[in-house]
Design an enzyme around this catalytic site. Sequence first.
Site, PDB file in Angstrom:
ATOM      1  N   ASP A 214       0.846  -1.177  -0.076  1.00 26.66           N
ATOM      2  CA  ASP A 214      -0.175  -0.099  -0.041  1.00 26.66           C
ATOM      3  C   ASP A 214       0.893   1.191  -0.031  1.00 26.66           C
ATOM      4  O   ASP A 214       1.875   1.181   0.796  1.00 26.66           O
ATOM      5  CB  ASP A 214      -0.871   0.024   1.094  1.00 26.66           C
ATOM      6  CG  ASP A 214      -1.777   1.310   1.082  1.00 26.66           C
ATOM      7  OD1 ASP A 214      -2.600   1.247   0.231  1.00 26.66           O
ATOM      8  OD2 ASP A 214      -1.796   2.186   2.117  1.00 26.66           O
ATOM      9  N   GLU A 273       1.351  -0.812  -4.956  1.00 29.77           N
ATOM     10  CA  GLU A 273       0.249   0.434  -5.366  1.00 29.77           C
ATOM     11  C   GLU A 273       1.166   1.621  -5.152  1.00 29.77           C
ATOM     12  O   GLU A 273       1.366   2.432  -4.404  1.00 29.77           O
ATOM     13  CB  GLU A 273      -0.858   0.342  -4.216  1.00 29.77           C
ATOM     14  CG  GLU A 273      -1.888   1.264  -4.598  1.00 29.77           C
ATOM     15  CD  GLU A 273      -2.217   2.209  -3.573  1.00 29.77           C
ATOM     16  OE1 GLU A 273      -3.425   2.908  -3.588  1.00 29.77           O
ATOM     17  OE2 GLU A 273      -1.456   2.244  -2.615  1.00 29.77           O
TER      18      GLU A 273
END
Length: 538
Positions: A214, A273
């Site tokens: 993330d 990401e």
Amino acid sequence: MTELVYADRAAGTATRWWRDAVIYQVYVRSFADGNGDGVGDLLGARGRLPYLADLGVDAIWLTPFFTSPMADFGYDVADYRDVDPIFGSLDDARALIDDAHDHGLRIIVDVVPNHTSDQHVWFAEAVAAGPGAPARERYIFRQGRGAAGELPPNDWESVFGGSAWTRLPDGEWYLHLFAPEQPDLNWENPEVHAEFESILRFWLDLGVDGFRIDVAHGMVKAEGLPDIGHSDQIRMIGADVVPFFDQDGVHEIHRAWRRLLDSYPGERIGVAEAWAPSPQRLANYVRPDELHQAFNFHFLNTPWEAEGFRAVIEESLATAGLVGAPSTWVLSNHDVKRHLTRYGGGEVGLRRSRAAALLTLSLPGSAYVYQGEELGLPEVLDLPEEFLRDPQRLRNPNDGRDGCRVPLPWSDGEPHFGFSLSGVNGTWLPIPSSWGPLSVESQLEEPLSTLNLYRDALRIRRERRAFGDTPLAWLDSPEGTLAFTRDAGFTCTVNLTGAPVELPAPGRVLLASAEPVVQGGVACLAPDSAVWWQRDDA
């Protein structure tokens, strides 16, 4: 038995499996509820593994299920080595990993390294310790500006809206690029590096096959934390002027993690990401000594028109190829409106989303499927106000992500459509009453359903593993269309116009989002449709 089934499922891809894998995103809260409380959990996901194996995907990416106060639905982690009771237990996680492998499915878990929860033990220690204490060096604390330190240390704004700084009663400010409950870690501190290496080892030792990272572009901030000066650009996550995203220093972290992943057997992977201002900058994250994949948001954001799709496909393949990496293709995820709705909604959006599925699954590289897209689910735009809890709505009331996170309909029966056990008070987000015909149960009985389109496409893709990582060659085609070949005799044609289009038939139809009319060697493609063809003499 586990190893045999797993090996058979992955035959021919024991190494570098990830280069052409189809990876299914499970948003755990909304996938399946195994204990009847209205919230999806690991037990529910485990019970639906046969569905995912039959669908034909190669791996499952699970959104965070770690201990969390849920200020951002699990992306605010309080304990990276345990499971939140909402989602089950650590034993449930172990059982899910083992069962997935029994079904020939790999497991990728989310790791959140940019920030922790404000209820993480480290942050509690930092707050209690006071200014200047070593515990505060794990996060980014600063004195404020102004005569009494009453102003934030700089002009950075949170992605969720408002200042990126919160002041504690002792006068110091801490940085949070997202919600105040998500304080940013200080990756200049060796303790942070060591802690996350330990966290990754913990889950690798339990058998996970990789990590989705993330905010992989956000861990390192520009030296001196300089002002930006243009507040509008703060919200542009990929803007190259933003001093807290896509800094060169993040790549040394990813190199260290790649060395760790490579030290484990079985091709464990890292997926970034990463929002970057260009495909060239994005390719930096997948250089040979860094991560294995990075999400291709440039493809996701492409409007429905042929010229734009061709341009982003060419650029994505070219830039990823420069570093020897596969490109990735994604149409939706838990942070954006579902592509059926983005493509126009209703019947038009459905036609386009089905065509987009065949386009995506025929491109070189790895594809991601967000749960429910195989059912043709639209964005839910009319959720009751009392259910809307996404912190991103603080920035813009119309910018919430709740509508793409509505639980999946498994059967055609209200009130819970098979998502939860009978007798539960309700699902955490309400499922529209019109979704019965979109349920898994209903669509399995309909040969031409979107679910069966995905099942057929994934079966053909698996049977033709050779075309997963082979080059693409464009063919001449009418304006508003795309046509290209892959392995011997395989052609994909896509009509991105709202009218029928004629072109030479490249062979016999393998699969179509809407059946073309073929007469005398000429194919008439339906509006907003895609067709896979096979030349019989190949």
